[in-house]
Design a protein around this motif. Structure first.
Motif, PDB file in Angstrom:
ATOM      1  N   GLY A  62      18.882   3.833   4.589  1.00 17.49           N
ATOM      2  CA  GLY A  62      19.797   2.890   3.960  1.00 17.49           C
ATOM      3  C   GLY A  62      19.195   1.544   3.601  1.00 17.49           C
ATOM      4  N   ALA A  63      17.871   1.432   3.728  1.00 18.06           N
ATOM      5  CA  ALA A  63      17.226   0.160   3.394  1.00 18.06           C
ATOM      6  C   ALA A  63      17.010   0.031   1.890  1.00 18.06           C
ATOM      7  N   THR A  64      16.984  -1.203   1.426  1.00 17.95           N
ATOM      8  CA  THR A  64      16.455  -1.507   0.099  1.00 17.95           C
ATOM      9  C   THR A  64      14.948  -1.623   0.268  1.00 17.95           C
ATOM     10  N   VAL A  65      14.199  -0.844  -0.504  1.00 18.89           N
ATOM     11  CA  VAL A  65      12.755  -0.766  -0.297  1.00 18.89           C
ATOM     12  C   VAL A  65      12.034  -1.372  -1.499  1.00 18.89           C
ATOM     13  N   VAL A  66      11.140  -2.317  -1.198  1.00 12.69           N
ATOM     14  CA  VAL A  66      10.380  -3.006  -2.232  1.00 12.69           C
ATOM     15  C   VAL A  66       8.914  -2.645  -2.025  1.00 12.69           C
ATOM     16  N   ALA A  67       8.395  -1.779  -2.885  1.00 11.46           N
ATOM     17  CA  ALA A  67       7.065  -1.209  -2.699  1.00 11.46           C
ATOM     18  C   ALA A  67       6.029  -1.911  -3.574  1.00 11.46           C
ATOM     19  N   SER A  68       4.817  -2.023  -3.050  1.00 11.55           N
ATOM     20  CA  SER A  68       3.728  -2.553  -3.872  1.00 11.55           C
ATOM     21  C   SER A  68       2.466  -1.730  -3.660  1.00 11.55           C
ATOM     22  N   ASP A  69       1.629  -1.741  -4.675  1.00  9.01           N
ATOM     23  CA  ASP A  69       0.333  -1.074  -4.600  1.00  9.01           C
ATOM     24  C   ASP A  69      -0.502  -1.577  -5.768  1.00  9.01           C
ATOM     25  N   ALA A 122       0.315   3.432 -11.616  1.00 13.88           N
ATOM     26  CA  ALA A 122       0.795   4.774 -11.953  1.00 13.88           C
ATOM     27  C   ALA A 122       1.227   5.538 -10.705  1.00 13.88           C
ATOM     28  N   ARG A 123       0.399   5.487  -9.664  1.00 14.16           N
ATOM     29  CA  ARG A 123       0.746   6.192  -8.424  1.00 14.16           C
ATOM     30  C   ARG A 123       1.951   5.541  -7.751  1.00 14.16           C
ATOM     31  N   LEU A 124       2.059   4.229  -7.869  1.00 17.82           N
ATOM     32  CA  LEU A 124       3.208   3.527  -7.296  1.00 17.82           C
ATOM     33  C   LEU A 124       4.494   3.972  -7.972  1.00 17.82           C
ATOM     34  N   GLY A 168       0.829  -1.201   0.000  1.00 19.30           N
ATOM     35  CA  GLY A 168       0.000   0.000   0.000  1.00 19.30           C
ATOM     36  C   GLY A 168       0.862   1.249   0.000  1.00 19.30           C
ATOM     37  N   ALA A 169       1.861   1.253  -0.885  1.00 23.58           N
ATOM     38  CA  ALA A 169       2.926   2.258  -0.814  1.00 23.58           C
ATOM     39  C   ALA A 169       2.658   3.535  -1.598  1.00 23.58           C
ATOM     40  N   ALA A 170       1.575   3.598  -2.351  1.00 20.98           N
ATOM     41  CA  ALA A 170       1.397   4.721  -3.274  1.00 20.98           C
ATOM     42  C   ALA A 170       0.727   5.940  -2.664  1.00 20.98           C
ATOM     43  N   GLY A 171       0.098   5.801  -1.507  1.00 23.70           N
ATOM     44  CA  GLY A 171      -0.573   6.933  -0.864  1.00 23.70           C
ATOM     45  C   GLY A 171       0.414   7.829  -0.143  1.00 23.70           C
ATOM     46  N   PRO A 172      -0.083   8.901   0.476  1.00 24.61           N
ATOM     47  CA  PRO A 172       0.801   9.834   1.191  1.00 24.61           C
ATOM     48  C   PRO A 172       1.630   9.162   2.289  1.00 24.61           C
ATOM     49  N   GLY A 190       2.500   6.011   2.384  1.00 21.53           N
ATOM     50  CA  GLY A 190       3.458   5.159   1.696  1.00 21.53           C
ATOM     51  C   GLY A 190       4.628   5.952   1.155  1.00 21.53           C
ATOM     52  N   ARG A 191       4.335   7.081   0.567  1.00 23.88           N
ATOM     53  CA  ARG A 191       5.414   7.931   0.021  1.00 23.88           C
ATOM     54  C   ARG A 191       6.390   8.351   1.119  1.00 23.88           C
ATOM     55  N   ALA A 192       5.820   8.791   2.251  1.00 19.71           N
ATOM     56  CA  ALA A 192       6.669   9.230   3.363  1.00 19.71           C
ATOM     57  C   ALA A 192       7.505   8.073   3.890  1.00 19.71           C
ATOM     58  N   THR A 193       6.906   6.886   3.935  1.00 25.07           N
ATOM     59  CA  THR A 193       7.613   5.707   4.449  1.00 25.07           C
ATOM     60  C   THR A 193       8.734   5.283   3.507  1.00 25.07           C
ATOM     61  N   LEU A 194       8.457   5.289   2.207  1.00 27.05           N
ATOM     62  CA  LEU A 194       9.506   4.952   1.233  1.00 27.05           C
ATOM     63  C   LEU A 194      10.696   5.898   1.385  1.00 27.05           C
ATOM     64  N   LEU A 195      10.411   7.188   1.513  1.00 22.90           N
ATOM     65  CA  LEU A 195      11.469   8.180   1.655  1.00 22.90           C
ATOM     66  C   LEU A 195      12.306   7.925   2.907  1.00 22.90           C
ATOM     67  N   ARG A 196      11.606   7.667   4.030  1.00 24.90           N
ATOM     68  CA  ARG A 196      12.315   7.498   5.311  1.00 24.90           C
ATOM     69  C   ARG A 196      13.155   6.222   5.323  1.00 24.90           C
ATOM     70  N   LEU A 197      12.616   5.139   4.803  1.00 24.81           N
ATOM     71  CA  LEU A 197      13.361   3.879   4.778  1.00 24.81           C
ATOM     72  C   LEU A 197      14.566   3.967   3.846  1.00 24.81           C
TER      73      LEU A 197
END
Length: 246
Positions: free
Chosen positions: A30-37, A41-43, A13-17, A19-26
Motif C-alpha cells: 500500500g505504499a506510494t513508491v518513488v523509484a530511481s535508477d 529503460a530498465r527503470l 537502484g530500483a531497476a535490478g532484480p 529493486g523490482r522485487a522491492t517495488l512489487l512488495r512495497l
C-alpha cells in the motif's frame, strides 16, 4: 491494514532484480513508491511491472544521478513536495569488482566502487535525512554484504566500500537517536546484510548451482517491508542479518 499503507518510500537502484522485487512488495503493502535508477529503460520496465501487478498502486520512476548531491537533494525535495511526506529510502545501488588475490587488486576498482557504493549512500542519506526525521515511520535501509565484516583477499576494494557505507549509515542512525532524545528515535537507519542475492534468472542460467547462503530477492523484499513492522528504537543502528554471520 499494513503499516506501509499510505507511506511514501523512495527506492534507489530500483531497476535490478532486487529493486523490482522491492517495488512489487512495497506497492502490495500500500505504499506510494518513488523509484530511481541510472538506467532509464530498465527503470521504466520495473515501474511498469509493479504498476501492472498492483493496479491502483502509485509507482513512479525518476532517472537520478546519485553521484550528484544536488540531484539527490532535488529528488528528495521533489518527492516530499509532490506526495506530502517521505517515509523511507531503500538503498539498493550495487556493484562488484574483485581480483584473484590481494596482490592483484586494481585500485581502479576502488575508484569505481567508492563512487557506486559509498558516494551514493552519502548523497541519499544527506538528501533524505531531514524528511525521514519528520516522518512518524521514517526508515533508511542500506543493503550490505557479509563480506564487509569478514573481507576476503580478492575482495578488498568491495569489502572496504561496503564497510564504509555501513559506517556512514550507522552515523545516520546516531543522528536519529540524538534527534529522538529521551523518547527514543522516531526514525531509524538500519543495515540488511546478505551474503549475496539470487533470483530466478540466475537459477535458470545455473540449474545445478546451490547458491548456499544466498538470499532470494523476494525474501529480501519481504525483509525490507518487515522493517516498518518493528519499532524504530528496535532497528535503529542495527545490522539485520539475512544470512549466517561470518
Amino acid at each position: 491494514m499494513s503499516v506501509l499503507d499510505g507511506a511514501v518510500v523512495a527506492v534507489a537502484g530500483a531497476a535490478g532484480p532486487a529493486g523490482r522485487a522491492t517495488l512489487l512488495r512495497l506497492a502490495e503493502a500500500g505504499a506510494t513508491v518513488v523509484a530511481s535508477d541510472a538506467d532509464a529503460a530498465r527503470l521504466a520496465e520495473a515501474v511498469d511491472a509493479a504498476r501492472y501487478a498492483h493496479g491502483g498502486a502509485t509507482v513512479v520512476g525518476d532517472t537520478v544521478d546519485l553521484l550528484d548531491l544536488d540531484a539527490a537533494r532535488e529528488w528528495a525535495t521533489r518527492t516530499e513536495k509532490e506526495f506530502g511526506r517521505i517515509d523511507g529510502l531503500v538503498h539498493l545501488v550495487g556493484g562488484w569488482r574483485g581480483s584473484k588475490n590481494f596482490t592483484e587488486t586494481d585500485l581502479a576498482d576502488w575508484d569505481f566502487l567508492e563512487k557506486l557504493l559509498i558516494r551514493t549512500v552519502q548523497h541519499t542519506s544527506l538528501a533524505f535525512e531531514d524528511g525521514l526525521r519528520r516522518s512518524d515511520r521514517g526508515r533508511y535501509l542500506l543493503i550490505s554484504a557479509a563480506g564487509a565484516s569478514k573481507p576476503t583477499a580478492g575482495n578488498a576494494a568491495y569489502a572496504a566500500s561496503k564497510a564504509a557505507a555501513e559506517a556512514w549509515t550507522l552515523a545516520l542512525a546516531d543522528a536519529f537517536r540524538k534527534a529522538g532524545g529521551d523518547d527514543g528515535p522516531r526514525a531509524a537507519a538500519a543495515i540488511l546484510v546478505v551474503k549475496a542475492l539470487v533470483h530466478d534468472a540466475m537459477r535458470a542460467e545455473r540449474p545445478n548451482a546451490k547458491f548456499a547462503g544466498f538470499t532470494d530477492v523476494n525474501e529480501l523484499a519481504e525483509a525490507i517491508a518487515g522493517v516498518w513492522e518493528r519499532p524504530a528504537a528496535e532497528v535503529n543502528g542495527n545490522r539485520l542479518w539475512l544470512t549466517e554471520k561470518p
